[in-house]
Write a protein that holds these residues in place. Structure first.
Motif: not given
Length: 395
Positions: A270, A273-274, A277, A327, A330-331, A334
């Motif tokens: 996460q 991912s931040t 973004e 990553l 869940h993204s 990506v």
């Protein structure tokens, strides 16, 4: 006498060998030799002047130890010369050059009464005949992206970027992470040539790209310098926006409050991912390399001790679920590229593929293996990037 009291009991129970000190020349031989001509006789002296009845030699007479004396190899015909054969002997007044030391290896073994097996014989017995690099030297088979200093050390927070691939290429690619990415560069250079990529690197040792301070094994606490470095990388990327970002990280990171990497993977994913973004929102395509094998022991030592078959593991045992697996899962934006398909064909992860030794420790691949994997990267990166846009054209 003091040395004898220390070593006598040890020498009575443990085979003890004492190497007689080398000749101590009257001057630093290389510097002297630079101002004169071969055979540099004015830079050296004979054994009477350069060899003393030193403490170690006397110690060998006082305790049950074997004296290994190489005077006959260092001093001949009353002279201890600067050059023997075609090898320069000294690197100062008394220390031997590494090259000359190698000539003493076999005499050392013979005089100590040790038996040994030559690399070639052992390689053939263990199935390494023709394998490159030989596992005994695989640890040195590192890519230029590491040996040229492209991976920032843990103690340096400034950003350094190296460039690989096509100079001024049509597609701008950035790869971020730790030394894992640096190990992949020889393989990625094939994709760079195929797709016209200029690859800029952003690597930091033992560091996760993101805002979470991971545990640092040497600092024994949160690695805040890694967070600072990550922010500097983000700023550098925003100044020169890439078309593609590749993310490469070890799967073995954990947060300070956790005892095992498996507890931290989702949180660290996460955090990454931040950071990604704003780039994803700007249209940058992101690829994460997942499925990196991590073995319980150094593969070079395992293979040398036991042979290749004994060091082959099922993929599920040595490909831990890491932060980049979380990553990619869940993204949605990506793209995951599973490295276990490269390292572990048919579901097993051997130390040798074809005639190439794959690893230089418990997880880092040899440069030779990665160079031979360029076609794999062309195929797999081409396949995944073609689903999101033309991999060979900038936005």
């Amino acid at each position: 006498a003091a040395l004898a009291r220390t070593w006598e009991d040890i020498a009575r129970t443990t085979p003890t060998y004492i190497i007689r000190p080398t000749p101590w020349q009257p001057t630093a031989v290389p510097g002297c030799a630079a101002g004169t001509e071969s055979p540099f006789t004015e830079c050296t002296a004979g054994p009477e002047e350069t060899l003393e009845n030193d403490a170690l030699t006397r110690l060998a007479e006082m305790i049950p130890a074997t004296l290994l004396d190489f005077t006959d190899l260092l001093c001949r015909d009353g002279v201890c010369p600067a050059v023997i054969g075609n090898v320069f002997v000294y690197r100062d007044a008394h220390h031997l050059t590494r090259t000359f030391n190698r000539t003493l290896a076999e005499p050392l073994l013979n005089r100590a009464g040790w038996t040994f097996e030559r690399h070639e014989e052992r390689a053939k017995k263990l199935g390494f005949d023709g394998v490159l690099p030989h596992p005994a030297v695989a640890v040195k088979d590192r890519p230029a992206s590491i040996s040229d200093g492209c991976v920032r050390s843990s103690r340096v927070d400034s950003v350094k970027s190296c460039t690989f691939g096509v100079d001024g290429g049509q597609v701008r690619v950035a790869i971020v992470g730790d030394a894992t990415g640096a190990n992949l560069i020889p393989g990625l250079e094939g994709a760079a040539e195929e797709f016209g990529w200029e690859i800029r690197t952003f690597f930091k040792d033992s560091c996760v790209f993101g805002r979470a301070a991971v545990h640092h094994r040497l600092l024994k606490g949160p690695y805040t310098g890694c967070v600072d470095w990550s922010q500097r990388v983000v700023s550098a990327l925003k100044r020169d926006m890439p078309d593609i970002i590749l993310v490469a990280q070890s799967p073995m990171y954990r947060l300070p409050e956790h005892s095992h990497p498996s507890e931290s993977g989702a949180v660290l994913a996460q955090s990454i991912s931040t950071e990604l973004e704003p780039f994803i929102e700007a249209g940058v395509r992101v690829v994460a390399f997942t499925g990196l094998p991590w073995f319980p022991t150094d593969q070079t030592l395992c293979a040398l001790d036991n042979g290749a078959v004994a060091c082959t593991f099922p993929a599920e045992e040595v490909t831990p679920l890491g932060l980049l697996d979380h990553l990619a899962e869940h993204s949605p934006a990506v793209i995951g590229v599973n490295l276990s398909e490269l390292f572990c064909p048919s579901g097993s992860c051997p130390p040798i593929l074809g005639e190439v030794f794959v690893y230089r420790d418990s997880h880092q691949p040899t440069a030779t293996f990665m160079e031979g994997s360029q076609g794999w990267f062309v195929e797999h990166l081409g396949n995944v990037l073609s689903k999101t846009g033309p991999q060979g054209a900038s936005r």
